[in-house]
Design a protein around this motif. Structure first.
Motif, PDB file in Angstrom:
ATOM      1  N   LYS A 231      33.489 -13.443 -27.779  1.00  0.00           N
ATOM      2  CA  LYS A 231      32.010 -12.711 -28.955  1.00  0.00           C
ATOM      3  C   LYS A 231      31.373 -12.738 -29.603  1.00  0.00           C
ATOM      4  O   LYS A 231      30.656 -12.213 -30.338  1.00  0.00           O
ATOM      5  N   SER A 285      28.940 -20.564 -26.761  1.00  0.00           N
ATOM      6  CA  SER A 285      28.720 -20.095 -28.135  1.00  0.00           C
ATOM      7  C   SER A 285      28.919 -20.581 -28.825  1.00  0.00           C
ATOM      8  O   SER A 285      29.662 -21.286 -29.739  1.00  0.00           O
ATOM      9  N   THR A 289      24.854 -23.246 -29.128  1.00  0.00           N
ATOM     10  CA  THR A 289      24.007 -22.574 -28.856  1.00  0.00           C
ATOM     11  C   THR A 289      23.081 -23.391 -29.714  1.00  0.00           C
ATOM     12  O   THR A 289      22.191 -23.029 -30.103  1.00  0.00           O
ATOM     13  N   VAL A 332      27.952 -14.653 -18.041  1.00  0.00           N
ATOM     14  CA  VAL A 332      27.022 -13.932 -19.051  1.00  0.00           C
ATOM     15  C   VAL A 332      26.980 -14.706 -20.220  1.00  0.00           C
ATOM     16  O   VAL A 332      26.091 -13.990 -20.986  1.00  0.00           O
ATOM     17  N   GLN A 333      27.591 -15.200 -20.833  1.00  0.00           N
ATOM     18  CA  GLN A 333      27.950 -15.699 -21.689  1.00  0.00           C
ATOM     19  C   GLN A 333      26.982 -17.180 -21.779  1.00  0.00           C
ATOM     20  O   GLN A 333      25.720 -16.850 -22.801  1.00  0.00           O
ATOM     21  N   LYS A 336      23.102 -14.277 -21.742  1.00  0.00           N
ATOM     22  CA  LYS A 336      22.744 -14.407 -23.073  1.00  0.00           C
ATOM     23  C   LYS A 336      22.386 -14.835 -24.488  1.00  0.00           C
ATOM     24  O   LYS A 336      21.763 -14.774 -24.954  1.00  0.00           O
ATOM     25  N   ASN A 337      23.309 -16.027 -24.593  1.00  0.00           N
ATOM     26  CA  ASN A 337      23.155 -17.035 -25.632  1.00  0.00           C
ATOM     27  C   ASN A 337      21.958 -18.238 -25.493  1.00  0.00           C
ATOM     28  O   ASN A 337      20.941 -18.698 -26.123  1.00  0.00           O
ATOM     29  N   LYS A 366      13.182 -12.345 -19.475  1.00  0.00           N
ATOM     30  CA  LYS A 366      13.596 -11.178 -19.681  1.00  0.00           C
ATOM     31  C   LYS A 366      14.674 -10.523 -19.050  1.00  0.00           C
ATOM     32  O   LYS A 366      14.252  -9.123 -18.638  1.00  0.00           O
ATOM     33  N   ASP A 367      15.614 -11.236 -17.807  1.00  0.00           N
ATOM     34  CA  ASP A 367      15.792 -10.954 -17.147  1.00  0.00           C
ATOM     35  C   ASP A 367      14.719 -10.225 -15.852  1.00  0.00           C
ATOM     36  O   ASP A 367      14.713  -9.203 -15.337  1.00  0.00           O
TER      37      ASP A 367
END
Length: 440
Positions: A231, A285, A289, A332-333, A336-337, A366-367
Motif C-alpha cells: 500500500k 501498483s 500502474t 482491492v488493489q 483502487k489502482n 465511481k463504484d
C-alpha cells in the motif's frame, strides 16, 4: 487366415501413417505451433514452432502471399529452450507485411503449408476475436476451442491460468497437452493458424502471486506487513531473475509485446489491447500502474477501442461477499489502482477472469451503476470446471451471472462494440449491448 488379415490391416495403417506424415523424409508438421504478436498486428506476425532438441531441423522460415504462387521469401528463426524439456522453440518475428492480407508459410523442412492473416489497416469490416481465461487442458478446453472456431476469429485472447502447471517442471506434460490442443483445434481446415494473445494468471507462477501466496504469508506471520508495504509502494518491483525462476514456462514459452508481464498491442489506429498482470509476476501498483496511465493517456480520444484484459477482477462474481465487499486483497488493489484510470481515459469494457464463472456487470462509474460507466465481462471459465457465482440479488453490481463454461465473442466495427457470450453447448447465454428486437 484371421491372423494374416490382422497383419495386413496393421501394415496398411502403418504405411498410411508414413505416407501421411513423412514424404521423402519431410515430416508433416512440428510438435507445436503458436502464433502471436509483439508489434502492430496489421504488419507483423510472430511464429513459434517446436522441435525435438536432438533433431537437426531447419530453422528456415518461408512465406509468401497466398494464391500468388510466387517465390518464397526466406528468413531464419532463432532458437530458445523449451523449459525442462527435450524440445526447442524456433521463433521468428516477420515484419513489413501488408495489412489485411493472407500469407502462407512453411516451417523448416516440415511438409505442411500453413496460413496467417494480418489484421486490416482499419475496422471498416468487422473485427472479431474471442476472449476467455482459465484455460486448462482437458475435454472442456477442447470443446470450447471448437466452439470458438465456429466464429472464425481473427485472434483469441486468454486471460491467464493457461495449462495449470503452476510453474512446476513435474507438470511439463500439461504444456505438451495444451499445445496439442492448439495444434489440433485452433487451425482451420485450410491451414490458417489463429494467433493468441496472453496474459498471466496465478496458476502460471509459483505461489500464485508476487512475491508470495496469501496462505504462505499468513503462515509466516508476514501478511499484514506485506499489505502495508504494498500500500505504501515500499515493496520492491519484481526482477527478470524472479520472473524466470517463478514463472519459467510462461516467460520461457512465449514472446510478448512490451514489458515482461504487461504490454499493449495497437492495431492500426482502431484498437489498443492492453495486457495486464494482476500481481502474479509484477505488482499491480507502482511501475505497472504508472505505465498504464501513460499508455491510456496517449491513446484516449485517438483509438476507437481501448480494451484492457487481465486475470484477477476489480468486480469479482464468486470471490465477493454478499452485498459487494471484495474478499481478496488483489481485487482491492485492481479496484483502487486501475479502475480510476479506466474511468478517466474512456475505457468502455474490461475483460476479467479467474473465478471460473460467467459474469457481466452493470455499467459502473465511481463504484455506482451509471449509464456512462464501464461494463466488466468474463470471469474465466474456458476449460475448467465451472464454479457457482453470486447472483445479482446478492451483489449489487452484477447484472448477469451463470455457472458454465463460456467464451466471449467480441465484434468491433467502426466505433461500435458487441459482446456475445456462448456456452459449452454453443448457445448464446448473454449479449451486450442487447440487439434490439424488431417488431413484426
Amino acid at each position: 487366415m484371421k491372423k494374416f488379415l490382422f497383419l495386413v490391416i496393421i501394415l496398411s495403417n502403418f504405411n498410411s501413417y508414413i505416407i501421411g506424415n513423412n514424404t521423402k523424409g519431410l515430416l508433416k508438421q512440428p510438435l507445436g505451433i503458436f502464433l502471436t504478436w509483439q508489434q502492430d498486428p496489421t504488419t507483423t506476425m510472430t511464429i513459434d514452432w517446436h522441435v525435438e532438441s536432438e533433431e537437426t531441423r531447419e530453422s528456415v522460415f518461408r512465406y509468401r502471399i497466398s494464391g500468388e504462387n510466387s517465390a518464397w521469401t526466406l528468413d531464419t528463426a532463432s532458437q530458445y529452450p523449451f523449459p525442462f524439456s527435450e524440445r526447442t522453440i524456433q521463433r521468428i518475428e516477420v515484419t513489413g507485411l501488408n495489412a489485411g492480407t493472407e500469407y502462407e508459410f512453411k516451417l523448416g523442412d516440415y511438409q505442411r503449408i500453413y496460413k496467417f492473416r494480418t489484421m486490416p489497416e482499419n475496422n471498416f469490416r468487422p473485427i472479431r476475436f474471442v476472449d476467455g481465461g482459465d484455460v486448462s487442458t482437458g475435454e472442456r478446453f477442447r470443446t470450447m476451442n471448437k466452439i470458438a472456431m465456429k466464429y472464425d476469429p481473427d485472434f483469441i485472447i486468454w486471460g491467464g491460468d493457461l495449462a495449470y502447471a503452476n510453474a512446476k517442471k513435474d507438470n511439463l506434460k500439461a504444456w505438451y497437452k495444451w499445445f496439442d490442443g492448439i495444434k489440433e483445434d485452433l487451425i482451420t481446415e485450410d491451414g490458417r493458424v489463429v494467433p493468441i494473445v496472453l496474459t498471466i494468471g496465478n496458476h502460471d507462477v509459483t505461489n500464485h502471486h508476487y512475491p508470495y501466496a496469501e496462505s504462505t504469508m499468513k503462515e509466516k506471520g508476514m501478511w499484514y506487513d506485506f499489505i502495508k508495504q504494498v500500500k505504501s509502494n515500499q515493496f520492491p518491483e519484481s526482477t527478470t531473475e524472479w520472473r524466470n525462476e517463478n514463472a519459467p514456462f510462461y516467460y520461457g514459452l512465449f514472446a510478448f509485446p512490451g514489458h515482461p508481464g504487461y504490454g499493449v498491442l495497437d492495431f492500426g489506429s482502431y484498437l489498443s489491447l492492453i495486457c495486464l498482470d494482476s500481481s502474479h509476476s509484477n505488482l499491480v501498483s507502482g511501475k505497472q500502474t504508472d505505465w498504464l496511465e501513460n499508455v491510456l493517456q496517449q491513446r484516449a480520444g485517438k483509438m476507437a477501442h481501448i480494451i484492457p484484459f487481465y486475470h484477477k477482477q476489480a468486480y469479482p462474481s464468486k470471490r465477493v461477499h454478499p452485498g459487494g465487499v471484495r474478499s481478496q486483497f488483489w481485487s482491492v488493489q485492481i479496484f483502487k489502482n486501475w479502475v480510476p484510470l479506466f474511468e478517466k481515459y474512456g475505457v468502455k469494457v474490461a475483460l476479467e477472469h479467474d473465478d471460473h464463472t460467467f459474469k457481466r456487470t452493470y455499467p459502473l462509474l465511481k463504484d455506482r451503476i451509471a449509464p456512462s460507466g464501464i461494463v466488466y465481462i468474463g470471469d474465466g471459465a474456458w476449460g475448467v470446471d465451472p464454479e457457482t457465482p453470486k447472483t445479482p440479488d446478492e451483489v449489487w453490481y452484477l447484472e448477469k451471472t451463470a455457472s458454465m463454461n463460456h467464451v466471449v465473442v467480441v465484434t468491433l466495427q467502426g466505433p461500435f462494440q458487441h459482446f456475445l457470450m456462448i456456452n459449452n453447448e454453443g448457445k448464446a447465454i448473454d449479449e451486450y449491448p442487447e440487439t434490439p428486437k424488431v417488431s413484426q
